[in-house]
Write a protein that holds these residues in place. Structure first.
Motif, PDB file in Angstrom:
ATOM      1  N   PRO A  37       0.815  -1.219   0.000  1.00 20.97           N
ATOM      2  CA  PRO A  37       0.000   0.000   0.000  1.00 20.97           C
ATOM      3  C   PRO A  37       0.845   1.264   0.000  1.00 20.97           C
ATOM      4  O   PRO A  37       0.547   2.227  -0.693  1.00 20.97           O
ATOM      5  N   LYS A  73       0.876   3.932  -3.005  1.00 28.42           N
ATOM      6  CA  LYS A  73       0.453   5.306  -2.719  1.00 28.42           C
ATOM      7  C   LYS A  73       1.504   6.298  -3.222  1.00 28.42           C
ATOM      8  O   LYS A  73       1.191   7.305  -3.865  1.00 28.42           O
ATOM      9  N   HIS A  74       2.766   5.995  -2.922  1.00 29.37           N
ATOM     10  CA  HIS A  74       3.834   6.895  -3.353  1.00 29.37           C
ATOM     11  C   HIS A  74       3.927   6.965  -4.866  1.00 29.37           C
ATOM     12  O   HIS A  74       4.062   8.031  -5.461  1.00 29.37           O
ATOM     13  N   ARG A  76       1.664   6.437  -7.096  1.00 29.94           N
ATOM     14  CA  ARG A  76       0.530   7.163  -7.675  1.00 29.94           C
ATOM     15  C   ARG A  76       0.722   8.658  -7.533  1.00 29.94           C
ATOM     16  O   ARG A  76       0.472   9.430  -8.453  1.00 29.94           O
ATOM     17  N   GLN A  77       1.179   9.072  -6.341  1.00 27.66           N
ATOM     18  CA  GLN A  77       1.385  10.506  -6.146  1.00 27.66           C
ATOM     19  C   GLN A  77       2.527  11.017  -7.019  1.00 27.66           C
ATOM     20  O   GLN A  77       2.498  12.136  -7.517  1.00 27.66           O
ATOM     21  N   TRP A 136       2.537  16.453  -2.077  1.00 26.32           N
ATOM     22  CA  TRP A 136       1.305  15.753  -1.741  1.00 26.32           C
ATOM     23  C   TRP A 136       0.065  16.630  -1.883  1.00 26.32           C
ATOM     24  O   TRP A 136      -1.056  16.156  -1.747  1.00 26.32           O
ATOM     25  N   ARG A 177      -3.726  17.185  -6.417  1.00 26.30           N
ATOM     26  CA  ARG A 177      -4.819  16.188  -6.418  1.00 26.30           C
ATOM     27  C   ARG A 177      -5.411  16.128  -7.809  1.00 26.30           C
ATOM     28  O   ARG A 177      -5.359  17.113  -8.538  1.00 26.30           O
ATOM     29  N   SER A 211      -6.511   2.512  -7.077  1.00 27.29           N
ATOM     30  CA  SER A 211      -6.255   3.960  -7.133  1.00 27.29           C
ATOM     31  C   SER A 211      -5.678   4.389  -8.479  1.00 27.29           C
ATOM     32  O   SER A 211      -5.801   5.549  -8.878  1.00 27.29           O
TER      33      SER A 211
END
Lengths: 475, 449
Positions: free
Chosen positions: B293, B297-298, B300-301, B315, B318, B356
């Motif tokens: 996860p 998450k990283h 994707r960002q 971060w 968006r 995601s």
């Protein structure tokens, strides 16, 4: 791997050339421990089987038998060349590579260019062809000469012309020693300006050298050695002025120290073409990157370091100092002020254990204090060669195409005009078959045009930066 | 299926050697962290893809080495042989004596035609050694003369000679502050020409890799070798075998084809960026633990904020709200994607939730989100990283750098500096203008996503 041929013309050219061959042998001996004739050596030397006499065949691989320089030695007096042939380098040259005469050119460009040029043309072409035939892939001719005299200046530029005619695809790099203001040859302005026209039109790159700068470097080193600061001992063979460790070490003559500097310049210039590295810089790349417009091909060179201290560990701070030094005036080979003029392009050739991050760090550090032309703000060409020069762990050669050469040329033009207005010594030139007033007028006009090109570039400096608008695409 | 690699110029050859070295050391490693059967399958697949089993004690890379001067190739061959674990074939290289002098025109118009036959013969021979040819992978820089100019010419030849094969060009973008003064000219000429013959361009920027070396790998005195090893690791993380979704059992047999299919739906959009996490010094690996996860998450960002590495990610960025007006209201720093491919390697890979990445707001509206996103997986860990994730993205990643290069080149072009050097070898102002037009079109297309 390609080969290069050195054409040394006149007294200055031959004395510098002699130092070049000596130091080249020293450099290759330091790198090539096994005595095998390798590609690096072949760039400047042939390997000849001399057991069967002077006409031995070339050996392309295997052990070194007898190394012969890929060179042509031209002088209209015999003194200098004879000395070379009697000295420790005599075996490096072939009698077939020499062209000499007895009476000299009398410090007269016209005698060198028109009379001797005409007389020796066939001979020179034939010998050039012979030398070229020995080369697998000839890439570059290096001409070494002075501008102020008669032979180097006149006959030297005649040869330059010849090279363009006979070998149009081969690069022509010219190392020219420019006369200083207090030159004892009265007609040196005439000779220099007449030669400049030829350099403008036929050379790919010119590395101007001024004796004053060489002299200052020699002095700086003397002071360093004699001051005995902190008991620092200097590695003899690391001095950019020394011949220590080479064949000639014991017989140093007055100009040797200065000439060694020029010899080191040529060695460093060609190092990345001869030896391996993580980012190679070949000779054709130098011409490609540093010459944005055909006639603006005059490059200011600076060499560092000038010596190495005998202690072995060189921390990173020293490395950065090397980069700073390359941009300081006392490491330059001509008297000019690039920092206050406009850079068109700049090349950094690093040798030794230096990595890309060191290079980048120093470029970032030095960039703000240098003015680059608006269309070449990041105009840096870089090369990393793994093999350092003798006596050093690393070194840097900086070549700059900068408008700071303009004052040198303007001064030359002024000195010329001073003489020309009074028609001083003009008859010595005009009495030569083929020389007319128009030659002088064309030469000075060529120089003026060159100065004007530099002026136009200087004028762009400091103004507001307006980038040209980009192409618009219909969406 | 096998991939034939063509290494062009100094950069191409230096990187190529590091890539094969990384692939080889990965399959020989004992850190697979999976079943023996899986490991064997992985090794076999890799070997088939990149190496040949000629009568040789060690695997022979399926590669053709091309350079116009001899020093780099001879070094590359000897470094490979010295490893003792793999080597290049002794008959697969072509070199000349004099380089291209950083002159694209020299590489393209002179060396290209002159040596076309010899080079294509070598390529043909390598292709014939493959049971099934999966396509070509060329490695080059765009700043110099050979990799860029001759590379563009060779790519065209490959296209002509193998019209149905996939061609992926790996292009290295030089440092912004100069390695070569005419690098922007060479880049413009290269990219515009490749756009016409290649299937996709996979890009690495020296500036970005340099930062990774400095900040993530903690290397003090960064050398080109360090940079090349990071690049090789990232390439390996994409091209080592994986199972593609729905491919049944067994490793994918058509990586290049699947890559193109996933990422290049429209010929106007061929620029692919590559990100890979985690990246750290080998000495830190035993002390680090990763969670899927966290990695996802990283990653994707990094995608949506256009971050170059996993440090310093913004971060705040968006994706735009789905109900907002498309195109004009997108937040300024948001990186819009056309298509993405995520490649996961390591423990528990099948449990990873990639929902995601399927968020439609990440993408343009042309493709269904299911088609815009693909994932390849393998439980076999790569290169000592217990878990690693790579992202190959067709998005606005490269828009700014491309725009910058074109801008600088245009600036120089307006002053006509250096043009005589190109004219000498037959590239005239009109040719330059055509190339600028092509790239401005590409920039415009990516900008208006």
């Amino acid at each position: 791997m390609t080969q290069s041929v050195v054409v040394q013309v006149g007294q200055c050219g031959n004395q510098v050339g002699c130092r070049f061959w000596d130091l080249a042998l020293r450099e290759h001996a330091a790198v090539n421990k096994k005595g095998i004739y390798d590609e690096a050596l072949s760039s400047f030397f042939r390997n000849v089987d001399t057991r069967s006499g002077d006409n031995g065949r070339d050996i392309y691989k295997g052990k070194i038998c007898s190394l012969k320089a890929r060179a042509l030695l031209i002088d209209m007096e015999e003194g200098v060349v004879n000395e070379i042939l009697q000295g420790p380098l005599r075996d490096v040259f072939d009698s077939k590579q020499l062209i000499t005469d007895v009476s000299g050119s009398g410090n007269n460009w016209a005698v060198g260019h028109k009379i001797y040029g005409c007389q020796y043309r066939e001979n020179i072409v034939e010998k050039l062809r012979k030398t070229a035939e020995h080369c697998d892939c000839l890439q570059c001719f290096f001409i070494i000469h002075s501008m102020g005299g008669g032979t180097g200046s006149g006959l030297g530029t005649f040869v330059l012309n010849l090279l363009e005619e006979e070998f149009p695809e081969v690069y022509r790099f010219v190392t020219s020693v420019y006369p200083s203001g207090e030159d004892d040859v009265i007609t040196s302005p005439y000779n220099s300006v007449l030669a400049m026209k030829e350099l403008n039109e036929h050379a790919d790159c010119v590395l101007p050298i001024e004796n004053e700068s060489l002299f200052e470097i020699v002095n700086k080193i003397h002071q360093m050695i004699n001051s005995g600061k902190l008991g620092a001992t200097v590695k003899q063979n690391s001095l950019v002025t020394s011949s220590a460790g080479s064949a000639k070490a014991l017989q140093e003559k007055p100009f040797d120290a200065m000439n060694n500097i020029v010899a080191n310049l040529l060695l460093n210039l060609t190092s990345s073409a001869r030896f391996e590295g993580s980012l190679n810089m070949d000779l054709n790349e130098i011409s490609m990157n540093l010459v944005p417009f055909p006639r603006l091909h005059y490059l200011v060179s600076s060499l560092t370091p000038l010596y190495t201290l005998a202690d072995v560990n060189v921390p990173s701070r020293r490395l950065d100092q090397m980069f700073s030094d390359a941009f300081s005036r006392d490491h330059q080979l001509i008297q000019a002020d690039p920092k206050h003029s406009l850079y068109l392009a700049c090349a950094l050739l690093v040798r030794g254990n230096v990595q890309v991050s060191d290079l980048r760090r120093n470029i970032e550090r030095l960039k703000p204090s240098l003015h680059f032309v608006s269309w070449n703000q990041e105009g840096w060409k870089t090369g990393l060669c793994s093999v350092p020069p003798v006596g050093h762990s690393h070194s840097l050669l900086a070549l700059a195409n900068n408008t700071c050469v303009k004052p040198t040329f303007i001064e030359l033009k002024d000195r010329f005009m001073k003489l020309y207005k009074k028609k001083a010594h003009l008859h010595h030139y005009l009495q030569i078959d083929g020389m007319e007033q128009s030659c002088f007028l064309e030469a000075i006009s060529s120089l003026s045009d060159l100065i004007e090109e530099y002026n136009e570039l200087d004028a762009t400096r400091g103004g507001p930066r307006i980038d040209p608008s980009r192409l618009k695409i219909a969406v | 299926m096998s991939i034939v690699t063509v290494q062009l110029g100094q950069c191409g050859n230096q990187i190529g050697q590091e890539v094969f070295s990384a692939l080889c050391s990965d399959i020989r490693g004992t850190h697979g962290l999976c079943s023996e059967k899986e490991n064997e399958s992985y090794q076999d697949s890799c070997k088939e893809r990149f190496f040949c089993d000629e009568e040789s004690a060690v695997p022979v890379a399926r590669a053709v080495l091309v350079d116009m001067e001899p020093k780099v190739i001879s070094q590359t061959l000897s470094v490979a042989a010295r490893s003792g674990h793999w080597k290049y074939s002794s008959h697969s290289h072509f070199c000349q004596k004099q380089g291209s002098g950083n002159n694209w025109a020299n590489g393209y118009s002179v060396h290209g035609p002159r040596h076309k036959e010899a080079i294509m013969n070598l390529v043909q021979k390598e292709a014939e050694k493959c049971d099934r040819l999966g396509g070509f992978f060329t490695i080059m820089s765009m700043a110099g003369g050979t990799g860029s100019g001759l590379g563009a010419f060779v790519t065209q030849c490959l296209r002509d000679a193998f019209p149905t094969s996939f061609i992926l060009n790996h292009v290295v973008w030089p440092y912004g502050t100069g390695e070569v003064i005419v690098q922007n000219y060479n880049s413009v000429l290269t990219l515009s020409h490749l756009y016409h013959s290649s299937d996709a361009l996979l890009v690495h920027e020296n500036d970005v890799i340099h930062k990774i070396c400095a900040q993530l790998m903690n290397i003090k005195q960064i050398s080109f070798r360090d940079v090349n090893q990071v690049i090789a690791h990232q390439l390996g993380s994409v091209f080592q075998p994986t199972h593609t979704a729905g491919g049944g059992s067994g490793y994918s047999r058509n990586p290049l084809g699947e890559l193109m299919e996933s990422l290049v739906p429209h010929p106007e959009f061929r620029m692919l960026g590559l990100r890979n996490i985690p990246q750290m010094p080998e000495s830190s690996l035993p002390y680090s633990t990763f969670s899927w996860p966290g990695l996802i998450k990283h990653l994707r960002q990094m995608l949506i904020a256009n971050a170059q590495m996993e440090e310093g990610i913004d971060w705040q960025v968006r994706p735009p709200h789905p109900s907002s007006i498309p195109s004009t209201n997108k937040p300024l720093h948001f990186n819009t994607s056309i298509a993405n491919l995520v490649i996961l390697r390591g423990k528990d890979v099948h449990s990873v939730d990639l929902g995601s990445f399927q968020d439609p707001s990440l993408y343009t509206s042309w493709l269904n989100p299911q088609d815009a996103f693909n994932a390849w997986k393998t439980p076999r860990a790569f290169n000592k990283y217990e878990k690693s994730a790579a992202l190959v993205s067709n998005s606005q990643f490269l828009l700014k750098p491309l725009d910058s290069i074109v801008g600088k080149a245009w600036n120089m072009f307006a002053s006509k500096a250096y043009l005589h050097q190109y004219a000498k070898f037959g590239i005239q102002e009109e040719d330059f203008l055509d190339c600028f037009t092509t790239l401005e079109q590409v920039i415009s297309s990516y900008t208006n996503l």
